[in-house]
Scaffold this motif. Structure first.
Motif, PDB file in Angstrom:
ATOM      1  N   LEU A  68      -4.406  11.392  -5.176  1.00  0.00           N
ATOM      2  CA  LEU A  68      -3.208  11.112  -5.975  1.00  0.00           C
ATOM      3  C   LEU A  68      -2.361  12.347  -6.224  1.00  0.00           C
ATOM      4  O   LEU A  68      -1.362  12.271  -6.936  1.00  0.00           O
ATOM      5  CB  LEU A  68      -3.615  10.519  -7.331  1.00  0.00           C
ATOM      6  N   PRO A  74      -0.560  14.813  -4.068  1.00  0.00           N
ATOM      7  CA  PRO A  74      -0.068  15.433  -2.831  1.00  0.00           C
ATOM      8  C   PRO A  74       0.658  16.750  -3.072  1.00  0.00           C
ATOM      9  O   PRO A  74       0.827  17.536  -2.145  1.00  0.00           O
ATOM     10  CB  PRO A  74       0.876  14.377  -2.247  1.00  0.00           C
ATOM     11  N   PRO A  91       5.256  13.928   1.085  1.00  0.00           N
ATOM     12  CA  PRO A  91       6.568  13.480   0.652  1.00  0.00           C
ATOM     13  C   PRO A  91       7.512  14.681   0.590  1.00  0.00           C
ATOM     14  O   PRO A  91       7.017  15.787   0.347  1.00  0.00           O
ATOM     15  CB  PRO A  91       6.316  12.919  -0.755  1.00  0.00           C
ATOM     16  N   ARG A 127       7.490   6.434   6.856  1.00  0.00           N
ATOM     17  CA  ARG A 127       6.672   5.255   6.564  1.00  0.00           C
ATOM     18  C   ARG A 127       7.542   4.033   6.295  1.00  0.00           C
ATOM     19  O   ARG A 127       7.281   2.948   6.789  1.00  0.00           O
ATOM     20  CB  ARG A 127       5.764   5.532   5.365  1.00  0.00           C
ATOM     21  N   LYS A 128       8.590   4.258   5.492  1.00  0.00           N
ATOM     22  CA  LYS A 128       9.453   3.120   5.154  1.00  0.00           C
ATOM     23  C   LYS A 128      10.068   2.505   6.401  1.00  0.00           C
ATOM     24  O   LYS A 128      10.273   1.299   6.473  1.00  0.00           O
ATOM     25  CB  LYS A 128      10.566   3.575   4.206  1.00  0.00           C
ATOM     26  N   GLN A 163       7.014   0.431   8.134  1.00  0.00           N
ATOM     27  CA  GLN A 163       6.001  -0.380   7.458  1.00  0.00           C
ATOM     28  C   GLN A 163       6.301  -1.879   7.521  1.00  0.00           C
ATOM     29  O   GLN A 163       5.391  -2.697   7.394  1.00  0.00           O
ATOM     30  CB  GLN A 163       5.801   0.073   6.016  1.00  0.00           C
ATOM     31  N   PHE A 205      -5.978   6.064  -1.460  1.00  0.00           N
ATOM     32  CA  PHE A 205      -5.125   5.757  -2.614  1.00  0.00           C
ATOM     33  C   PHE A 205      -3.890   6.644  -2.569  1.00  0.00           C
ATOM     34  O   PHE A 205      -3.888   7.693  -1.922  1.00  0.00           O
ATOM     35  CB  PHE A 205      -5.880   6.018  -3.919  1.00  0.00           C
ATOM     36  N   GLY A 206      -2.863   6.243  -3.301  1.00  0.00           N
ATOM     37  CA  GLY A 206      -1.674   7.082  -3.385  1.00  0.00           C
ATOM     38  C   GLY A 206      -0.691   6.823  -2.250  1.00  0.00           C
ATOM     39  O   GLY A 206      -0.747   5.784  -1.591  1.00  0.00           O
ATOM     40  N   VAL A 207       0.176   7.793  -2.011  1.00  0.00           N
ATOM     41  CA  VAL A 207       1.288   7.561  -1.070  1.00  0.00           C
ATOM     42  C   VAL A 207       0.823   7.261   0.359  1.00  0.00           C
ATOM     43  O   VAL A 207       1.531   6.603   1.114  1.00  0.00           O
ATOM     44  CB  VAL A 207       2.275   8.749  -1.012  1.00  0.00           C
ATOM     45  N   HIS A 208      -0.375   7.720   0.726  1.00  0.00           N
ATOM     46  CA  HIS A 208      -0.848   7.473   2.088  1.00  0.00           C
ATOM     47  C   HIS A 208      -1.701   6.216   2.191  1.00  0.00           C
ATOM     48  O   HIS A 208      -2.247   5.939   3.256  1.00  0.00           O
ATOM     49  CB  HIS A 208      -1.664   8.666   2.596  1.00  0.00           C
ATOM     50  N   ARG A 209      -1.838   5.484   1.097  1.00  0.00           N
ATOM     51  CA  ARG A 209      -2.696   4.297   1.149  1.00  0.00           C
ATOM     52  C   ARG A 209      -2.398   3.491   2.412  1.00  0.00           C
ATOM     53  O   ARG A 209      -1.253   3.274   2.784  1.00  0.00           O
ATOM     54  CB  ARG A 209      -2.469   3.428  -0.084  1.00  0.00           C
TER      55      ARG A 209
END
Ligand code: HEM
Ligand code: FES
Lengths: 465, 106
Positions: free
Chosen positions: A117, A119, A145, A152-153, A156, A407-411
């Motif tokens: 959590l 980064p 980030p 990713r956006k 995805q 977990f977190g942004v790379h989930r």
């Protein structure tokens, strides 16, 4: 790594960055390959080769020397005791010397989540495996980030639940075909015939990759993720370069083919169509290493993982016949069984981070630049989080709290696809088979990263009509 | 006793009476409201407890935190009033709170 080597490596990386936009990617891969071959011939670098020897019991090794990067730890079944000892005695553990250099191991559930959590302190760059990869393809799983978020956006949507709904019936048909073609009168290899085959079909669907050539996808994935330097695997560097060169060539061609079909008004819900319709990355083809990175990420990310959870589910239910009976009596438990399988299997044992600053963590002092490994495989067996963690319990109330997806942004971006794939598989298995018996012992992959199976002989018993 | 209303994406309404102090995610999962999963146990780490607060309640509930923002941004269904339910502490002053659910969780 000696200094000349370091300089050469840095030169290689700078050169790669510079030529990204001008030189075709296949040539870049070739150049990197030649460079590595030259270094090897000059005796400046050696290929790592691991040969298997019996691993001592956890209790017999001094705590400071406990090495969980050994690529035979899973195969030899020693990982339970090694990680239990770390969780109990040194939950934030430093190993000063390993074939992959020094690294920290984080082994308790809560600590792993805390690292994942953060980064800003624990960077995913430049890569998320313990060792190093021969060529640095740029993937957003290994970007922080805000760069990560943009990439990713853009992609995805391809595995977003809305898109998955579109794909579900196609995936189901393809699973049905595979299961209907299985022999019921003799044993066969479940990994080859089912897990690998279904994964290849699913990925071909996702990428709109030529269906007849789908077997290349798991082949590339295995070759790319399995070098000794990266994860202690068995791919040699020449094989790696051949695979990544082939992959690059194929996907460049596919990109242009799709672009032409798009011009003619064809639509699709596959990854490349999606990239081509995204304002942010529709010119990705001009940044070949990034293009290659994104594709490799989906191919590798979606491959070993789903494949090994499919094989894992069969093994777990074979070893726990009471759980299979429970499932047959109550098929609405399938989704929770799927989560429990993913917890129990933990297809990817860890993700790696690098400390961006000196930091006190869990009573230890981690220095800027240190490698920090989050062992999900250990967090998923943490007694502090899961009751009787080694047991496979399909109605475990907190199975969904597993950390196999990080977990977190790379989930994990493919989590819903992976769950859907396994759910469909078991809905279709229960409709056809009474049981799937594993014969003998499965063989395990040599790796400290991929927790999985090379082969698993089974005999299926059809349902009585 | 206070009431929270969850409206699913297809319009199905779940009205929950509760007298616990806790997060909105806990209230939802304790009452088996479908569509709120809470995979990370409430640490704003998984993004599976996404809710959209109705306009009339947005002021009372308040804005999202930095980490919530990072997770929510990854959802294509993120809206101005999106929150992670695990980060919303429900108090008795919130009797009548109403939130909508997205079509899908991350
Ligand atoms: C059971 C199956 C799977 C497991 C256990 C798994 C595991 C993981 C893990 C541990 C991460 C990194 C999380 C972190 O750093 O916190 C990840 C990220 C990712 N996975 Fe998966 N994965 C699975 C299936 C898939 C599938 C089917 C796909 C796509 C087809 C996929 C694509 C990705 C991508 C693109 C990322 C990078 C996300 C990011 O950096 O934002 N995965 N996965
Ligand atoms: S429960 Fe995971 S983000 Fe809220």
């Amino acid at each position: 790594m000696n200094t000349t080597d370091g300089v050469l490596d840095r030169a290689k990386m700078t050169a790669q960055r510079k030529v990204q936009s001008t030189i075709p990617v296949q040539q870049q891969v070739r150049a990197a390959h030649l460079m590595d071959r030259a270094k090897r011939r000059l005796g400046m670098s050696e290929q790592l080769v691991f040969s298997e020897t019996p691993i001592p019991d956890a209790a017999d090794v001094p705590l400071t020397e406990l090495d969980v990067s050994n690529p035979f730890l899973f195969r030899q079944g020693k990982w339970h005791s090694y990680f239990r000892r770390l969780r109990d005695e040194a939950p934030v553990h430093y190993l000063a010397d390993s074939p992959f250099g020094p690294f920290w191991s984080i082994t308790r559930y809560e600590d792993i989540r805390a690292v994942d959590l953060d980064p800003d302190v624990f960077s995913a760059e430049p890569r998320i495996i313990l060792g190093h990869a021969p060529i640095n393809v740029e993937m957003f799983i290994a970007m922080d980030p805000p760069k990560h978020d943009v990439q990713r956006k853009a992609v995805q949507g391809v595995v977003a639940p809305r898109n998955l709904k579109e794909m579900e019936s196609l995936i189901r048909e393809r699973v049905q075909e595979v299961l209907d073609g299985l022999p019921t009168d003799r044993p066969f290899d479940w990994v080859e015939r089912v897990s690998k085959e279904i994964t290849a079909r699913m990925l071909a669907t996702l990428l709109d990759f030529p269906y007849e050539e789908r077997h290349k996808l798991p082949y590339w994935s295995d070759a790319i993720s399995g070098t000794a330097e990266a994860t202690g695997g068995t791919t040699d560097q020449d094989l790696f370069y051949t695979a990544i060169g082939d992959l690059a060539r194929s996907f460049m061609a596919l990109w242009h083919d799709k672009a032409a079909r798009r011009e003619r008004g064809e639509t699709g819900f596959d990854l490349i169509t999606l990239m081509q319709s995204s304002e942010d990355i529709k010119d990705l083809i001009h940044r070949p290493l990034e293009f290659l990175g994104n594709l490799t990420l989906l191919i590798v990310g979606g491959n070993d993982t789903t494949r090994n959870s499919m094989s894992g589910s069969v093994l777990a239910l074979h070893q726990n016949p009471d759980q299979l009976e429970k499932l047959k009596a109550n098929p609405s438990l399938i989704p929770n069984m799927v989560s429990e399988t993913i917890r129990w299997q933990t297809p990817l044992a860890y993700m790696r981070r690098v400390a961006k600053q000196d930091v006190h963590f869990g009573g230890q002092f981690i220095r800027k630049g240190d490698k920090v490994v989050m062992w999900y495989a250990s967090g998923n067996r943490d007694e502090r989080q899961f009751e009787d963690p080694d047991a496979f319990v399909i109605d475990r109330p907190n199975a969904r709290n597993h950390m196999s997806f990080g977990f977190g942004v790379h989930r994990c971006m493919g989590n819903r696809l992976a769950e859907m794939q396994l759910r469909i598989l078991w809905e279709e298995i229960l409709a056809r088979f009474d049981r799937i018996e594993v014969i003998g012992e499965p063989t395990y992959v040599q790796s400290n990263f991929v927790k999985g199976y090379e082969s698993m002989t089974v005999q299926v018993t059809p349902k009585a009509q | 006793m206070a009431t929270v209303t969850f409206v699913e994406h297809d319009g199905t309404v779940h009205q929950v009476d509760h007298d616990e102090d806790g997060s909105l995610m806990e209230i939802a999962t304790n009452h088996a409201v479908p569509g709120i999963e809470g995979d990370c146990g409430g640490e704003a780490a998984c993004g599976t407890c996404h809710v959209i607060v109705t306009d009339e309640w947005a002021g009372t509930v308040g804005p999202r935190t930095g980490r919530e923002q990072q997770m929510l941004e990854m959802s294509p269904e993120c809206e101005a009033n999106s929150r992670l339910a695990c980060q919303v502490a429900v108090s008795s002053a919130m009797d009548g709170l109403k939130v909508r659910l997205p079509e899908f969780q991350m």
